[in-house]
Design an enzyme around this catalytic site. Structure first.
Site, mmCIF file in Angstrom:
data_model
loop_
_atom_site.group_PDB
_atom_site.id
_atom_site.type_symbol
_atom_site.label_atom_id
_atom_site.label_comp_id
_atom_site.label_asym_id
_atom_site.label_seq_id
_atom_site.Cartn_x
_atom_site.Cartn_y
_atom_site.Cartn_z
ATOM 1 C CB CYS A 79 -1.004 -0.038 1.155
ATOM 2 S SG CYS A 79 -2.307 1.192 0.934
ATOM 3 C CG HIS A 167 -3.819 -3.483 3.073
ATOM 4 N ND1 HIS A 167 -2.847 -3.002 3.921
ATOM 5 C CD2 HIS A 167 -4.430 -2.403 2.533
ATOM 6 C CE1 HIS A 167 -2.877 -1.681 3.915
ATOM 7 N NE2 HIS A 167 -3.820 -1.286 3.074
ATOM 8 C CD GLU A 169 -1.572 -6.025 5.445
ATOM 9 O OE1 GLU A 169 -1.229 -6.473 4.329
ATOM 10 O OE2 GLU A 169 -1.692 -4.808 5.676
ATOM 11 C CG ASP A 225 0.611 -12.263 29.026
ATOM 12 O OD1 ASP A 225 0.362 -13.256 28.323
ATOM 13 O OD2 ASP A 225 0.151 -11.134 28.799
ATOM 14 C CB SER A 226 2.634 -12.975 35.280
ATOM 15 O OG SER A 226 1.478 -13.582 35.794
#
Ligand code: XMP
Length: 514
Positions: A79, A167, A169, A225-226
């Site tokens: 793009c 695009h 993606e 995550d932790s």
């Protein structure tokens, strides 16, 4: 050596998505500000230029030095990236009648070009451009057009350079993944060696070098995550890791004990701190959601710091920051990284250095790494839960009694959802992104139980489907399930005489009520 694709970010909303797609091809990639190409990185195998909210003609449009990489690595402009290459190397970009937004179909696709191998004529692509490339650079040829745009894709005959106006993606470019695979694997030569197992291996080695014999502290929340962060560190440095888990009193029913038990099963060294009394005291009479959040954030830092200070030999503070957190805060003109909402403001005199072993991972990659580390599904597949916990699900002021009512109602809802098997054989809990209950303490309604009139609070059930919590739809839960949950809550939870189901999407509503 770890091969990588560099994605230069010119500010498009879909830049992160390009990163996701490259990772799906088991290839490492880094998203960097448009003008920060790493000149001496031997691991780079290709470069992608993203889209942008600007026109190349805007005075403030982002510009980079193409000579840093064009001709040296394979390059793909998407793009704005395609327009910028054309505009800067002898082509022309103009505002014409041919702007396109939404679906378009490719024609005259040159299947002999390596970028378009396996592409169908008439393939649907997603366009979003106001300007049009009216002339391509001298050494280039057109390799695909659409009904309205002649230069929808072009390639250089002399250099490894490709550019597409659409695009690839986004989901609606139906063969976008093929195009990106052609570029990343066949053109750039990715060996597709990026995987959860390889990440664990290289990160553990890096952590050993980074931390040495030092002690590391980490705030655990029970979230994915932790937990994954802690397990990576444990694998690297064993009992040099000390974790702290603060109970603010507004977790789910039995959650503190359950999570502490799960952590102990994983062999983690965790200090559990019950600070609920302090939080309840400081929240007394507070009804404003933002004020609740501020008080909880402040108290959390105080409690965490007081505990952290006792670990006198600590040199590092580990955080479960993941890649999207960093990209959001890596504004493309600056490089400030936001502090984690759980531990912001650690006292400077502690001189702790930051260690963020998940900083390159997207959320689903964190989960894959978690499985690789042997963390049970019950911890990895947990729904997200807000840091302030049930405090933002009690509308009105917070008391321990109200928390107890909500915990009991929430427990019935979530546990029933975990046991409910849908017609397709999948467990309902796994189909839902996030679910929880809300106690409407500011509302009272009349009911009848046995021969008695009741005048109590309603509970609202919330369940949403989503991929990133930015947008969400209300989950279409089975009526039989809702009926069972409603019955059980009203029969078993004293203080609740009515159950409602929230059927609002985000936007315009949010997932949490406060
Ligand atoms: P909303 O309500 O904004 O929520 O649609 C989006 C996601 O963020 C979570 N959330 C929070 N998480 N601290 C957090 O750690 C907070 O103050 C907070 N507020 C909302 C919410 O649970 C959902 O997953």
């Amino acid at each position: 050596m770890q091969q990588k694709i560099i994605i230069l970010d010119f500010g498009s909303q879909t830049t992160q998505l390009i990163g996701r797609r490259v990772r799906e091809l088991d290839t490492f990639c880094e998203i960097l500000p448009y003008n920060k190409f790493p000149k001496n990185d031997p691991d780079v195998i290709g470069v992608i230029l993203s889209g942008s909210p600007y026109s190349v003609h805007d005075p403030e449009a982002f510009q980079c030095d193409l000579n840093e990489f064009v001709g040296k690595y394979p390059v793909l402009g998407i793009c704005y990236g395609a327009q910028y290459i054309s505009h800067s190397t002898g082509g022309k970009v103009e505002r014409t009648e041919s702007r396109e937004y939404g679906r378009a179909h490719l024609k005259s696709v040159d299947n002999s070009n390596p970028l378009f191998v396996g592409f169908e004529q008439n393939s649907q692509v997603w366009m979003s451009h106001g300007d049009t490339i009216t002339k391509i650079p001298e050494d280039c040829k057109v390799i695909a057009s659409t009904e309205d745009v002649e230069n929808a894709a072009y390639a250089s005959s002399e250099k490894p350079l490709w550019a597409v106006q659409f695009h690839p993606e986004v989901f609606h470019s139906l063969q976008g993944k093929t195009l990106l695979k052609n570029f990343v694997v066949d053109i750039c030569g990715s060996k597709q060696e990026w995987s959860a197992a390889s990440y664990v291996e290289t990160t553990v080695e890096e952590l050993k070098k980074q931390v040495g014999n030092d002690r590391v502290i980490l705030g655990l929340s029970g979230g994915v995550d932790s937990t994954v962060c802690a397990m990576l560190l444990k694998k690297a440095i064993g009992n040099q890791l000390t974790c702290i888990f603060v109970d603010h009193g507004m977790l789910r029913k039995n959650e503190f004990n359950n999570v502490m038990e799960a952590y102990s099963g994983l062999g983690l060294n965790v200090i559990g701190v019950d600070a609920s009394e302090k939080f309840f005291k400081d929240l007394e009479g507070i009804t404003d959601p933002e004020q609740k959040r501020k008080i909880i954030g402040r108290d959390f830092v105080e409690v965490f710091n007081a505990e952290a200070k006792k670990i006198t030999d600590a040199k590092w503070l580990a955080q479960g920051t993941i890649y999207p957190d960093r990209i959001e805060s890596l504004s493309i003109t600056g490089m400030t990284i936001k502090s984690h909402h759980n531990v912001g403001g650690l006292p400077k005199e502690m001189h702790l250095q930051l260690c963020e072993p998940l900083q390159w991972l997207f959320k689903d990659e964190v989960r894959r790494v978690g499985y690789e580390l042997g963390i049970p599904a019950s911890l990895i597949e947990r729904h997200p839960f807000p840091g302030p916990g049930l405090a933002v699900r009690i509308l009105g002021d917070i008391t321990p009694e109200r928390v107890k009512i909500l915990q009991d109602a929430d427990d019935i809802y979530i546990e029933t959802m975990k046991k409910w098997v849908c017609e397709d054989g999948e467990v309902l809990y796994n189909k839902v992104w996030q679910a929880g209950t809300v106690l409407l303490t500011t509302v009272r309604s009349v009911g009848v139980m046995g021969d008695e009139r009741t005048y109590e609070h309603p509970v609202a059930l919330r369940a949403v489907t989503s991929t990133d919590a930015m947008t969400a739809d209300w989950a279409h839960l089975p009526y039989e399930f809702l009926a069972k949950v409603s019955n059980e809550i009203i029969n078993k939870v004293k203080g609740v005489n009515r159950v409602c189901y929230d059927i609002s999407s985000k936007p315009p509503a949010t997932i949490e009520w406060e």
